[in-house]
Design a protein around this motif. Structure first.
Motif, PDB file in Angstrom:
ATOM      1  N   ALA A  88      10.982   0.216  37.910  1.00 16.55           N
ATOM      2  CA  ALA A  88      10.427  -0.079  39.191  1.00 16.55           C
ATOM      3  C   ALA A  88       9.722  -1.438  39.035  1.00 16.55           C
ATOM      4  O   ALA A  88       9.377  -1.958  38.063  1.00 16.55           O
ATOM      5  CB  ALA A  88       9.559   1.284  39.592  1.00 16.55           C
ATOM      6  N   LYS A  89       9.117  -1.779  40.462  1.00 13.12           N
ATOM      7  CA  LYS A  89       8.516  -3.089  40.513  1.00 13.12           C
ATOM      8  C   LYS A  89       7.008  -2.455  41.042  1.00 13.12           C
ATOM      9  O   LYS A  89       7.076  -1.608  41.782  1.00 13.12           O
ATOM     10  CB  LYS A  89       9.341  -3.934  41.701  1.00 13.12           C
ATOM     11  N   SER A  90       6.053  -3.341  40.560  1.00  4.49           N
ATOM     12  CA  SER A  90       4.859  -3.252  41.178  1.00  4.49           C
ATOM     13  C   SER A  90       4.238  -4.726  41.383  1.00  4.49           C
ATOM     14  O   SER A  90       3.989  -5.291  40.322  1.00  4.49           O
ATOM     15  CB  SER A  90       3.971  -2.415  39.999  1.00  4.49           C
ATOM     16  N   GLY A  91       4.054  -5.030  42.478  1.00  3.92           N
ATOM     17  CA  GLY A  91       3.858  -6.305  43.067  1.00  3.92           C
ATOM     18  C   GLY A  91       5.297  -7.127  42.544  1.00  3.92           C
ATOM     19  O   GLY A  91       6.203  -6.706  42.965  1.00  3.92           O
ATOM     20  N   ASP A  92       4.663  -8.242  41.910  1.00  2.00           N
ATOM     21  CA  ASP A  92       6.081  -9.143  41.460  1.00  2.00           C
ATOM     22  C   ASP A  92       6.424  -8.771  40.105  1.00  2.00           C
ATOM     23  O   ASP A  92       7.422  -9.511  39.625  1.00  2.00           O
ATOM     24  CB  ASP A  92       5.700 -10.625  41.301  1.00  2.00           C
ATOM     25  N   ALA A  93       5.796  -7.523  39.478  1.00  2.00           N
ATOM     26  CA  ALA A  93       6.271  -7.477  37.984  1.00  2.00           C
ATOM     27  C   ALA A  93       7.170  -6.120  38.059  1.00  2.00           C
ATOM     28  O   ALA A  93       7.053  -5.285  38.647  1.00  2.00           O
ATOM     29  CB  ALA A  93       4.796  -6.956  37.191  1.00  2.00           C
ATOM     30  N   ASP A  94       7.775  -6.368  37.086  1.00  2.00           N
ATOM     31  CA  ASP A  94       8.905  -5.221  36.698  1.00  2.00           C
ATOM     32  C   ASP A  94       8.336  -4.381  35.605  1.00  2.00           C
ATOM     33  O   ASP A  94       7.647  -4.862  34.487  1.00  2.00           O
ATOM     34  CB  ASP A  94      10.386  -5.816  36.180  1.00  2.00           C
ATOM     35  N   TRP A  95       8.534  -2.817  35.648  1.00  2.00           N
ATOM     36  CA  TRP A  95       7.681  -2.146  34.876  1.00  2.00           C
ATOM     37  C   TRP A  95       9.014  -1.199  34.534  1.00  2.00           C
ATOM     38  O   TRP A  95      10.045  -0.959  35.292  1.00  2.00           O
ATOM     39  CB  TRP A  95       6.721  -1.233  35.571  1.00  2.00           C
ATOM     40  N   ILE A  96       9.049  -0.506  33.375  1.00  2.00           N
ATOM     41  CA  ILE A  96       9.938   0.434  32.753  1.00  2.00           C
ATOM     42  C   ILE A  96       9.253   1.591  32.269  1.00  2.00           C
ATOM     43  O   ILE A  96       8.192   1.818  31.584  1.00  2.00           O
ATOM     44  CB  ILE A  96      11.022   0.005  31.698  1.00  2.00           C
ATOM     45  N   GLU A  97       9.978   2.869  32.470  1.00  2.00           N
ATOM     46  CA  GLU A  97       9.375   3.953  32.045  1.00  2.00           C
ATOM     47  C   GLU A  97      10.076   4.285  30.728  1.00  2.00           C
ATOM     48  O   GLU A  97      11.414   4.314  30.503  1.00  2.00           O
ATOM     49  CB  GLU A  97       9.579   5.264  32.919  1.00  2.00           C
TER      50      GLU A  97
END
Length: 675
Positions: A88-97
């Motif tokens: 997923a994205k939060s703002g301009d940053a990519d995140w991973i679960e």
């Protein structure tokens, strides 16, 4: 099976560098992972139906409850292997679960920048920098590929390297980093260069290679540390001071069967002369000698007194009077053994295993024999190893193997078999073979060779090595006084220099390039015959145990004809492919299921390197003669034996808590050692 039960398991634990966080109180995995109401599985890699997405965590990663949320709890152990459940994205940053297992339990969300994609278990490590140039890392692949293809690649690379070494790279330079000047010992400074991407590269000289995109990280990296400048060459005076602690050991492994009496005596004379010289020199306490004798079995199958015996250890070598007394006990047999072959590998293995090499950085084992060795398939072999496996075992212990082969008239029909065995067994990376044939087995010529080898090793103690290219001189014209080409002795000197560079690297505490992704050639740009990078597969002790058990079961089933030849090959290939893509699934029936489902193709697709079995097709296998297939199986069985040696060598395994004997400790195993 060689399994040692792990200290703990977090469900069906996959590959984790060091112990799982679940094992260590107060670490991130100690918090309760989410348990979804419906079973979840990790995301699949694009274009595949069975390969889950996985990542390695960088140091400092912490889990949050949602993308972009505040990280809570302690750090996830660095270089942990985690499965990816969401992106997923939060703002301009990519995140991973992420989660520690494929069973649906997750730890939370981490920034994608705090992880490295883990597409397969293949990594690369730097080869010893002796006899090659330092590797350059490029921001993009195109400039690297263009340089590789250039007819003046060596000169252009030298200009870029000089700028990197003097820290004078302009902002628009295609180069972003340079390899450290001395070798990095992964056992002391554990680092990884996972392969993220790759493309074929071609050199103007006709060699082919690969341009690899790698991600550099290590346990020592910290996210809050500022970037450090590229390392410069060490100061020669400082290096000379460090080398005062360098110690070398030479263990002669001598055939003591009936035909060897004059050579046993000449070997003793060489050691006596060298110890006398050392006693009068400043290096007297920095070099030590040992002696191992080996024999074979008698016609009735019983040992001729012994198979391998340590006559003098390196500790004995520090006391000249004690050493000489022990050497006198090493005499040749007075009886004929079974046949001309000898169990030479038993003698070499004894030198590696039964000699205490503690504190000795320069490790040399010199085999003296007039016969070929018993191979793994020989019922009278006591090691059940082949020369290739013994070479890998020696390299894992930091030792160089040399062979002085006495080509006596009595062994004429055996000469080719001996050369075929000892030439690859003594191959040292980027340097070449340390095989020294003595035509005719002439005793004076033998004396010249053994004296020259010994003197070459001693001479290295007076010089400060430098990384870089140092070609062996042209071969000298053969003559009775010089039965071996001069470049063979030069190679022996280069091996000594390589060991000194490795020692300096450990003492200087060199670090790998920090926290970056870049492109690098797997071969020396100036001389692509030499490798810059060594291909490894990162696996745990438990996974190596599972691989051994799986291969043994497949081999046993094939030999008892319980499976058809084509099924047998598919299962072998499946086990090899699984180890490079999903090592946690190599045990039990997984290899058979992978073959039955026809999924081998997607496991092999995208691999930058392949082992021997993965390079073969089923048609290749079925077209082989029985003899070819039998030789392949003999080699495979020898590898299974090697796994026990690797498994038992705790120095090769890395764990975050220091427990190298734990089942989750990992080691970068050479690709050549795997099926």
């Amino acid at each position: 099976m060689i399994r040692v039960p792990p200290l703990a398991r977090f469900l069906a634990m996959g590959l984790v560098v060091g112990l799982s966080a679940a094992i260590l109180p107060g670490t991130a995995a100690a918090q309760t992972p989410s348990a979804p109401a419906e079973a979840r599985t990790p995301l699949l890699m694009p274009g595949t139906t069975s390969l889950w997405q996985r990542v390695l965590t960088r140091p400092g990663a912490k889990a949050a409850t949602e993308p972009g949320g505040a990280s809570a709890g302690p750090e996830i152990p660095a270089l942990s292997m985690l499965f990816v459940y969401g992106r997923a994205k939060s703002g301009d940053a990519d995140w991973i679960e992420v989660g520690t297992t494929p069973g649906g339990r997750t730890l939370g969300w981490i920034p994608a920048a705090e992880a490295i994609d883990w597409k397969q278990t293949m990594i690369v490590l730097f080869t010893n920098p002796v006899n090659r140039d330092r590797a350059l890392f490029f921001k993009e692949s195109d400039p690297l590929l263009t340089l590789m293809e250039s007819p003046d690649a060596a000169a252009r690379a030298a200009t870029l390297r000089q700028a990197a070494e003097t820290r004078a790279l302009p902002p628009d330079s295609p180069v972003t980093a340079i390899e450290p000047p001395s070798w990095i010992d992964p056992a002391k400074t554990f680092y990884l260069l996972p392969i993220l991407n790759w493309t074929d590269g071609y050199f103007a000289s006709g060699f082919s290679g690969l341009a690899l995109e790698v991600a550099a990280t290590s346990l020592q990296d910290k996210p809050d540390q500022p970037d450090q400048p590229d390392p410069a060459k060490p100061d020669p005076e400082e290096a000379a001071k460090l080398l005062e602690g360098y110690r070398a050991g030479v263990v002669f492994v001598v055939d003591t069967t009936i035909s060897m009496e004059p050579y046993v005596a000449r070997t003793r004379a060489t050691i006596e002369a060298l110890t006398a010289k050392l006693a009068a020199s400043e290096e007297g306490d920095r070099v030590s000698f040992g002696l191992v004798g080996f024999r074979d079995v008698m016609p009735d199958g019983t040992p001729d007194g012994y198979i391998a015996k340590v006559f003098a250890t390196l500790a004995d070598g520090h006391d000249r009077a004690s050493l000489l007394g022990r050497l006198d006990a090493a005499s040749a047999s007075t009886a004929d053994n079974l046949d001309f072959r000898e169990d030479a590998l038993a003698g070499v293995k004894s030198a590696l295993d039964d000699i205490d090499w503690t504190g000795v950085a320069g490790r040399f084992v010199v085999l003296v024999t007039d016969a070929s060795p018993r191979r793994a398939s020989d019922p009278n072999s006591s090691t059940h190893l082949d020369p290739d496996q013994l070479r890998l075992l020696a390299q894992s212990k930091g030792a160089a193997l040399m062979v002085i082969h006495l080509k006596t008239p009595a062994g004429k029909v055996d000469h080719a078999a001996a050369e075929d065995a000892y030439t690859p067994m003594t191959a040292y990376p980027n340097i070449g073979s340390l095989y020294f044939p003595v035509e005719g087995g002439d005793v004076p010529s033998f004396g010249t060779v053994i004296d020259r080898i010994s003197e070459t090793i001693l001479q290295q103690m007076d010089t400060v090595p430098q990384a870089g290219v140092a070609d062996a001189p042209p071969a000298a014209a053969p003559s009775p006084a010089k039965p071996v080409a001069e470049n063979a002795f030069a190679r022996a000197g280069l091996v000594g220099r390589a060991m000194q560079l490795a020692y300096l690297g450990r003492m200087e505490g060199n670090q790998p390039p920090r926290l970056f992704s870049a492109w690098v050639s797997d071969r020396d740009i100036a001389n692509p015959a030499r490798k810059t990078l060594d291909v490894r597969v990162l696996i745990s002790r438990n996974q190596l145990s599972d691989l051994q058990a799986t291969l043994k079961a497949i081999i046993d089933a094939g030999e008892s004809t319980r499976v058809a030849p084509n099924d047998f090959f598919r299962q072998l290939r499946s086990a090899a492919a699984t180890m490079t893509r999903r090592p946690e699934g190599v045990g039990g029936e997984n290899a058979r299921r992978l073959a039955d489902l026809g999924l081998i193709g997607e496991y092999l697709e995208g691999l930058p390197y392949r082992s021997r079995i993965m390079e073969l097709s089923e048609d290749d296998w079925l077209s082989w003669s029985f003899g070819q297939q039998r030789q392949f199986l003999d080699d495979l069985e020898a590898k299974v034996t090697l796994y026990r040696q690797i498994y038992d060598n705790t120095d090769l395994w890395i764990a975050l808590d220091g427990d190298r004997s734990g089942g989750d400790a990992v080691s970068p195993i050479p690709l050549d050692a795997l099926p």
